[in-house]
Enzyme design. Structure first.
Site: not given
Length: 518
Positions: A335-337, A511
């Site tokens: 879980h990354t941005t 997203r």
């Protein structure tokens, strides 16, 4: 003309754009955007995560990389571990927080605003709250496994769900503890964490839960400016972080595809997709076999002579069967941005950062609002792996924030989350953009695939059914995915016209991506 921010949530993009409008530059805006993402995407990244930034410094006319991935803690008991699942949740999987140090280093080196100004949007939103939208709800409710950890669940549930363990659309998430933490950091600076009272609070809490981080580990956190590595694709020189970052797989796949006339193949047809999937899988195999190469080894891997052999393998039509993740069985999805920023002066920043898994380790430090990462879950603990991690050593990670130059002038800023899929999906978007000439937004929206070990491929089902059938016949173990899925990333990008200076932002509908201009 005055600046663009493309980020994974509209409030974060707006925070960065507001800084640009108020006279800040891209480095200032990066800190404001990142801090706000901590508030509105608390499951993806935060001040206690880790990451990398690839930057174009206009005044210096060069690309630089800022690495804020701290070393593996000295006390990490790798010799006692045989399965990474042992550190999926809980204190033992927590790596030293690097993001806060990275944001502050960018601002100290090239920024012009104070931390109080840059953290103000995050503080306000954390204190006043914001209404959760669909993706916020889905991600928060997906962390149900934390319920199985009695030592973690109560604090986590109180912090993010008012104690209920679940949320619904429209729920107002308020994080007063996090607001106070950002206020203290704005006043006292990052030393409050890296050697000060906040650091001691974190270390003591982790120790009570069986963690391995010490104050010495926190004090050793020092982001490093580095020279990027680069490779050319269709005349665009793409710059990414150097090893131990694993971004060279992204470059290698593009180097392989440079030898094929993709634009002559029907877009999203069987030949186009087959060729790209084969190149990605071959490049992944090279990266796994030569993890963390020296500069000399890397030059060889990207050389024309070596790549020619890889192109022959892609061209031969034989099934490519092999790993895409690690030497060992792959970890769960990360879980990354990722966000991209361009300012009026020509500075560019592309950041990819993470907590590891959704809500990282699941450890929320009481009274601080800080959720800690589980980056040590990405350590290779398998005893017979040639890439086995070492305490005090680097932690290779699969992110690839990138900046492309054409004839020495900035042309493209692009990054995505997606764990090992990062090194795959950025390739696919670049092919759509450069080979097929799609506008940047359409290139990001085009169907993408996610490869996993063996011959497995999940492909978004907007591709024609006949194409999917033909790919199956060519040896891909194909899963028909949803029409849109975050399993293939959440890309944020900016294109720059070197002739006019126009900046065009693009964001990912998979997203809550959003573009805001200054």
């Amino acid at each position: 003309m005055h600046g663009v921010v493309a980020a994974a949530h509209p409030l974060a993009a707006a925070a960065g754009a507001r800084v640009l409008s108020n006279g800040g530059n891209a480095f200032d805006a990066a800190a404001a955007t990142a801090a706000t993402l901590n508030v509105v995407e608390p499951y993806m990244s935060g001040l206690a995560g880790q990451g990398l930034a690839t930057c174009y410094v206009a005044a210096e006319k060069r690309v630089r990389v800022l690495d804020y991935l701290p070393m593996i803690p000295m006390g990490f008991p790798v010799d006692k571990l045989k399965r990474r699942d042992d550190v999926a949740r809980g204190a033992l999987g927590v790596g030293s927080p690097g993001n806060l140090a990275g944001w502050c280093t960018m601002v100290d080196t090239y920024g012009s605003k104070s931390l109080a100004e840059l953290f103000a949007p995050a503080i306000t939103i954390a204190r006043d709250g914001f209404p959760l939208i669909e993706f916020n709800v889905a991600e928060t409710n997906s962390a149900s496994d934390i319920r199985r950890h009695d030592a973690l669940y109560g604090t986590w549930a109180k912090n993010y769900t008012d104690g209920s363990g679940r949320v619904a659309p429209g729920y107002i998430l308020k994080q007063p503890d996090l607001a106070r933490t950002f206020e203290a950091l704005a006043k006292d600076g990052p030393g409050l964490l890296y050697g000060g009272a906040l650091g001691r609070t974190i270390v003591e809490h982790l120790k009570s839960l069986g963690g391995c981080i010490t104050m010495a580990d926190l004090e050793a956190v020092k982001p490093q400016w580095q020279d990027p590595i680069a490779a050319s694709y269709r005349g665009l020189d793409i710059h990414v972080p150097p090893p131990p970052c694993e971004a060279f797989q992204y470059l290698l796949a593009l180097r392989i595809l440079e030898g094929f006339d993709l634009k002559s193949m029907p877009r999203d047809g069987v030949d186009h997709i087959d060729m790209v999937l084969r190149a990605i899988r071959v490049a992944a195999g090279v990266r796994i076999a030569h993890n963390n190469p020296s500069s000399q080894q890397l030059a060889h891997l990207l050389s024309e002579d070596y790549v020619a052999g890889l192109r022959a393998r892609v061209r031969d039509g034989k099934v490519v069967d092999g790993p895409t993740e690690q030497w060992t069985p792959p970890p769960a999805e990360g879980h990354t941005t990722s966000f991209s920023i361009a300012d009026r002066d020509g500075n560019l920043v592309c950041v990819t950062q993470s907590l590891g898994s959704v809500f990282g380790s699941g450890v929320v430090v009481p009274g601080t609002g800080i959720c800690l990462n589980n980056f040590l879950y990405w350590a290779d603990v398998t005893p017979d792996s040639p890439n086995r991690s070492k305490p005090g050593g680097p932690l290779p990670v699969c992110v690839a924030p990138s900046i492309g130059l054409r004839d020495g002038k900035p042309a493209l800023v692009l990054g995505t989350p997606g764990s090992y899929g990062i090194l795959q999906t950025q390739v696919q978007a670049v092919v759509q953009y450069l080979d097929y000439g799609l506008p940047l937004q359409e290139a990001i929206e085009a169907p993408r695939a996610r490869l996993t070990d063996g011959r497995a491929v999940m492909l978004e089902s907007r591709v024609e059914p006949a194409v999917m059938d033909a790919l199956q016949q060519r040896g891909h173990n194909l899963e028909r995915g949803p029409q849109w899925t975050m399993r293939v990333g959440g890309m944020q990008a900016i294109a720059l016209d070197p002739a006019t200076g126009a900046r065009t932002g693009a964001c990912d509908p998979r997203r809550d991506g959003y573009v805001v201009t200054a």
